[in-house]
Write a protein that holds these residues in place. Structure first.
Motif, PDB file in Angstrom:
ATOM      1  N   MET A  48      -5.822   1.231  -9.616  1.00 40.56           N
ATOM      2  CA  MET A  48      -5.436   1.014  -8.226  1.00 40.56           C
ATOM      3  C   MET A  48      -5.580  -0.450  -7.803  1.00 40.56           C
ATOM      4  N   LEU A  49      -6.396  -1.197  -8.520  1.00 40.25           N
ATOM      5  CA  LEU A  49      -6.605  -2.600  -8.154  1.00 40.25           C
ATOM      6  C   LEU A  49      -5.303  -3.382  -8.284  1.00 40.25           C
ATOM      7  N   SER A  50      -4.503  -3.045  -9.295  1.00 42.77           N
ATOM      8  CA  SER A  50      -3.205  -3.700  -9.457  1.00 42.77           C
ATOM      9  C   SER A  50      -2.278  -3.348  -8.295  1.00 42.77           C
ATOM     10  N   VAL A  51      -2.305  -2.086  -7.859  1.00 45.76           N
ATOM     11  CA  VAL A  51      -1.496  -1.648  -6.718  1.00 45.76           C
ATOM     12  C   VAL A  51      -1.902  -2.407  -5.457  1.00 45.76           C
ATOM     13  N   ILE A  52      -3.205  -2.520  -5.236  1.00 49.86           N
ATOM     14  CA  ILE A  52      -3.707  -3.223  -4.050  1.00 49.86           C
ATOM     15  C   ILE A  52      -3.268  -4.685  -4.073  1.00 49.86           C
ATOM     16  N   ASN A  53      -3.355  -5.303  -5.234  1.00 50.39           N
ATOM     17  CA  ASN A  53      -2.943  -6.713  -5.358  1.00 50.39           C
ATOM     18  C   ASN A  53      -1.463  -6.885  -5.039  1.00 50.39           C
ATOM     19  N   ASP A  54      -0.610  -5.982  -5.533  1.00 51.64           N
ATOM     20  CA  ASP A  54       0.829  -6.080  -5.250  1.00 51.64           C
ATOM     21  C   ASP A  54       1.123  -5.813  -3.775  1.00 51.64           C
ATOM     22  N   ILE A  55       0.377  -4.897  -3.159  1.00 50.50           N
ATOM     23  CA  ILE A  55       0.554  -4.645  -1.726  1.00 50.50           C
ATOM     24  C   ILE A  55       0.200  -5.893  -0.922  1.00 50.50           C
ATOM     25  N   GLU A  56      -0.849  -6.561  -1.331  1.00 50.73           N
ATOM     26  CA  GLU A  56      -1.266  -7.773  -0.626  1.00 50.73           C
ATOM     27  C   GLU A  56      -0.247  -8.893  -0.763  1.00 50.73           C
ATOM     28  N   GLN A  57       0.599  -8.842  -1.814  1.00 54.16           N
ATOM     29  CA  GLN A  57       1.638  -9.856  -2.011  1.00 54.16           C
ATOM     30  C   GLN A  57       2.983  -9.451  -1.410  1.00 54.16           C
ATOM     31  N   ALA A  58       3.084  -8.230  -0.892  1.00 55.63           N
ATOM     32  CA  ALA A  58       4.358  -7.727  -0.357  1.00 55.63           C
ATOM     33  C   ALA A  58       4.836  -8.576   0.811  1.00 55.63           C
ATOM     34  N   LYS A  59       6.144  -8.801   0.849  1.00 54.20           N
ATOM     35  CA  LYS A  59       6.731  -9.629   1.905  1.00 54.20           C
ATOM     36  C   LYS A  59       7.728  -8.866   2.777  1.00 54.20           C
ATOM     37  N   GLN A  60       8.393  -7.851   2.236  1.00 52.42           N
ATOM     38  CA  GLN A  60       9.465  -7.187   2.987  1.00 52.42           C
ATOM     39  C   GLN A  60       9.251  -5.694   3.169  1.00 52.42           C
ATOM     40  N   SER A  61       9.044  -4.976   2.085  1.00 52.87           N
ATOM     41  CA  SER A  61       8.990  -3.515   2.200  1.00 52.87           C
ATOM     42  C   SER A  61       8.045  -2.890   1.176  1.00 52.87           C
ATOM     43  N   ILE A  62       7.501  -1.749   1.560  1.00 54.43           N
ATOM     44  CA  ILE A  62       6.675  -0.935   0.666  1.00 54.43           C
ATOM     45  C   ILE A  62       7.087   0.513   0.877  1.00 54.43           C
ATOM     46  N   ARG A  63       7.445   1.194  -0.198  1.00 59.28           N
ATOM     47  CA  ARG A  63       7.804   2.614  -0.134  1.00 59.28           C
ATOM     48  C   ARG A  63       6.859   3.391  -1.029  1.00 59.28           C
TER      49      ARG A  63
END
Length: 233
Positions: free
Chosen positions: A1-16
């Motif tokens: 989940m740490l990788s998921v959290i890191n990518d969420i923190e880098q999100a700029k436009q959308s998360i589904r």
């Protein structure tokens, strides 16, 4: 989940996201916090959770906090008495998909739960789930599946961005095929794809699954008399 959290923190436009189970506690709460922060900085966040699998989450304070932050949180295949006449109650949303900015995606067997906080009184111990992180054109396919499920539940059609396909294939890239299942899809599609792939294998076949139930198919014994069977053979 740490990788998921890191990518969420880098999100700029959308998360589904779409999951069968989201259960509060541990790293699952860290993911929820990261989504709330993403929504507050202007990222469009859409989360679709199965009504039955995530009933504990919908009753928790996290559901309200996420909606208050601007996250679109939808209860998929809602379980209610009046829907028994409109939908099959045993039909559940079992997908596990995360798509971030249509650039990065995750899919696999992991629900949004921390094993250290989930079903601790069941005596089953902590299990191991696998989630793969994907980049490239396949992300668009997973995003399209989420958009499909989202439209079914909300009526809101939002198509993913077109993938950018390069003529040159990176040396370290791997072929990926996404095979969704569910109502509206051909019967036995996944088993057919897996069978075809195994028949075409040239070097090795590796399977990781918690469910492996071989079924022996036996033909019915002939009801003909022995003399008849002998003649026909």
């Amino acid at each position: 989940m740490l990788s998921v959290i890191n990518d969420i923190e880098q999100a700029k436009q959308s998360i589904r996201m779409v999951f069968y189970i989201w259960y509060p506690g541990g790293l699952a709460d860290s993911v929820a916090s990261a989504l709330i922060q993403a929504a507050k900085r202007g990222v469009d966040v859409k989360v679709l959770l199965d009504s039955a699998g995530s009933h504990t989450f919908f009753k928790s304070h996290w559901a309200k906090m996420m909606r208050d932050a601007g996250i679109e949180l939808v209860e998929g295949l809602e379980v209610s008495p009046w829907r028994i006449f409109l939908r099959r109650l045993d039909l559940r949303q079992h997908r596990k998909i995360i798509v971030i900015d249509d650039d990065v995606a995750y899919t696999g067997s992991m629900n949004m739960v921390d094993p250290a906080y989930f079903k601790q009184d069941s005596g089953v111990g902590q299990w191991i789930d696998i989630m793969i992180r994907i980049e490239g054109p396949t992300v668009n396919v997973l995003s399209a599946i989420h958009c499909w499920d989202w439209e079914v539940e909300t009526g809101d059609r939002q198509l993913p961005a077109q993938p950018e396909c390069s003529v040159e294939i990176p040396i370290d890239s791997k072929p990926v095929q996404v095979v969704p299942s569910g109502p509206g899809m051909p019967d036995h599609l996944i088993s057919q794809v897996l069978t075809l792939a195994m028949h075409q294998a040239e070097e090795s076949v590796r399977i990781t699954t918690p469910y492996f139930v071989p079924v022996l198919i036996c033909s019915k014994r002939s009801k003909r008399r022995p003399s008849e069977a002998s003649t026909l053979n």
